[in-house]
Design a protein around this motif. Sequence first.
Motif, PDB file in Angstrom:
ATOM      1  N   ASN A 173     -14.150  25.946 -30.737  1.00 39.89           N
ATOM      2  CA  ASN A 173     -15.514  26.333 -31.088  1.00 39.89           C
ATOM      3  C   ASN A 173     -15.617  27.789 -31.532  1.00 39.89           C
ATOM      4  OD1 ASN A 173     -16.011  24.537 -28.183  1.00 39.89           O
ATOM      5  ND2 ASN A 173     -16.709  23.715 -30.118  1.00 39.89           N
ATOM      6  N   ARG A 174     -14.506  28.481 -31.535  1.00 40.63           N
ATOM      7  CA  ARG A 174     -14.481  29.886 -31.948  1.00 40.63           C
ATOM      8  C   ARG A 174     -13.314  30.099 -32.908  1.00 40.63           C
ATOM      9  NH1 ARG A 174     -18.744  29.324 -30.128  1.00 40.63           N
ATOM     10  NH2 ARG A 174     -19.899  30.619 -28.634  1.00 40.63           N
ATOM     11  N   TYR A 175     -13.165  31.315 -33.417  1.00 41.97           N
ATOM     12  CA  TYR A 175     -12.089  31.591 -34.365  1.00 41.97           C
ATOM     13  C   TYR A 175     -10.715  31.349 -33.739  1.00 41.97           C
ATOM     14  CZ  TYR A 175     -15.702  34.011 -37.134  1.00 41.97           C
ATOM     15  OH  TYR A 175     -16.824  34.327 -37.858  1.00 41.97           O
ATOM     16  N   SER A 176     -10.498  31.862 -32.548  1.00 43.22           N
ATOM     17  CA  SER A 176      -9.208  31.690 -31.885  1.00 43.22           C
ATOM     18  C   SER A 176      -9.095  30.305 -31.269  1.00 43.22           C
ATOM     19  CB  SER A 176      -9.017  32.749 -30.790  1.00 43.22           C
ATOM     20  OG  SER A 176      -7.869  32.439 -30.003  1.00 43.22           O
ATOM     21  N   ALA A 177      -7.943  29.664 -31.476  1.00 40.73           N
ATOM     22  CA  ALA A 177      -7.708  28.334 -30.906  1.00 40.73           C
ATOM     23  C   ALA A 177      -7.420  28.381 -29.410  1.00 40.73           C
ATOM     24  CB  ALA A 177      -6.543  27.667 -31.629  1.00 40.73           C
ATOM     25  N   PHE A 178      -7.311  29.572 -28.840  1.00 41.50           N
ATOM     26  CA  PHE A 178      -7.062  29.708 -27.404  1.00 41.50           C
ATOM     27  C   PHE A 178      -8.362  29.801 -26.599  1.00 41.50           C
ATOM     28  CE2 PHE A 178      -2.943  31.112 -29.072  1.00 41.50           C
ATOM     29  CZ  PHE A 178      -2.072  30.480 -28.201  1.00 41.50           C
ATOM     30  N   ILE A 179      -9.460  30.171 -27.261  1.00 42.74           N
ATOM     31  CA  ILE A 179     -10.720  30.395 -26.558  1.00 42.74           C
ATOM     32  C   ILE A 179     -11.364  29.065 -26.183  1.00 42.74           C
ATOM     33  CG2 ILE A 179     -13.064  31.315 -26.754  1.00 42.74           C
ATOM     34  CD1 ILE A 179     -11.008  33.480 -26.492  1.00 42.74           C
ATOM     35  N   GLY A 180     -11.509  28.814 -24.888  1.00 40.16           N
ATOM     36  CA  GLY A 180     -12.218  27.637 -24.409  1.00 40.16           C
ATOM     37  C   GLY A 180     -11.529  26.309 -24.686  1.00 40.16           C
ATOM     38  N   THR A 181     -10.204  26.315 -24.910  1.00 42.16           N
ATOM     39  CA  THR A 181      -9.458  25.074 -25.188  1.00 42.16           C
ATOM     40  C   THR A 181      -8.309  24.933 -24.194  1.00 42.16           C
ATOM     41  OG1 THR A 181      -7.758  25.969 -26.682  1.00 42.16           O
ATOM     42  CG2 THR A 181      -9.933  25.487 -27.640  1.00 42.16           C
ATOM     43  N   ASN A 182      -7.616  23.798 -24.287  1.00 39.63           N
ATOM     44  CA  ASN A 182      -6.438  23.572 -23.448  1.00 39.63           C
ATOM     45  C   ASN A 182      -5.139  23.835 -24.198  1.00 39.63           C
ATOM     46  OD1 ASN A 182      -6.524  21.394 -25.175  1.00 39.63           O
ATOM     47  ND2 ASN A 182      -6.239  19.837 -23.580  1.00 39.63           N
ATOM     48  N   LEU A 183      -5.210  24.596 -25.288  1.00 40.06           N
ATOM     49  CA  LEU A 183      -4.021  24.857 -26.105  1.00 40.06           C
ATOM     50  C   LEU A 183      -2.903  25.496 -25.299  1.00 40.06           C
ATOM     51  CD1 LEU A 183      -2.491  24.943 -28.765  1.00 40.06           C
ATOM     52  CD2 LEU A 183      -3.681  27.088 -29.317  1.00 40.06           C
TER      53      LEU A 183
END
Length: 210
Positions: free
Chosen positions: A106-116
Motif C-alpha cells: 500500500n506504499r512505495y516500499s514493498a517492506f512497509i506493512g507487508t510480509n515480504l
Amino acid sequence: MINPKYTALLVIDVQNDFCSSSGEMAKKNKDLSYIEETIPKIAKTIDQCRDTGMTIIFINTEHQQYTDSQTWGARGEAAKKVCTTEWGRQLYKLELKRTDIVVSKNRYSAFIGTNLDLILRSNKIEHLLFAGFTTNVCVESTVREGFMRDYSTITLSDCTASYSDVEHKHALHILSNYFGVVMTWKEVFEKLTHRNNQDYLNASSNNLSG
C-alpha cells in the motif's frame, strides 16, 4: 558468485495502471515509451530466473480508502485513483506461474506493512534482484529498505524504467553509490552458481543476446 537458491527476483508494479495506455498514469500524460520497451526484457529475465530455480516475487500495488491516510492522500486526487480497481491492479503483459509469490503493498516500499521480509527470511534469501517500475519511486524505495535490512541488493538497469530517462538514470546513480549495486541481467547471469549444466548455459547465453 550468486547462488539462485538464496536469491529472489522482485518484480515491482508491472500493472495496468502503471503501464497500460488505458491506465491511470497514462491519463496523467506520463510517457510510457520507456516502460513499454522494458516489458519484454523483464519477461525474458523472469523466465530465465525461473529456469535456475530462483524465487520469483511479484510486488503489486493496491489502494483502498481504509489504507489511505491523510498524508498519503495529500499527494493529489489523481494519485488516489491508481490501483484502486481490479483491472488497474492486474499484471500487464506478464503471467504468474504456480510457484510464484505475490505480495501486495500500500506504499512505495514493498517492506512497509507487508510480509515480504518474513517470506525472504523463511526462504533463506540473501540476494535481491529488482525489476519493474518505476526506478525512482517504488523500485528505489524498496531497494533502499532492503539494503538497510542487510540484503544484498542488485538493481537490474535493463529491467527497470521510469517515465523519463532522467529520472531512471538519476535513481540508478543513487542506488549504485549508496544502496547496493546496479547491473544488467546478463552481468548477473554470468555470476550465478548454477553452472553445472553446460547445455543449459549455452542455450541461455544465446537467449540473452537475442
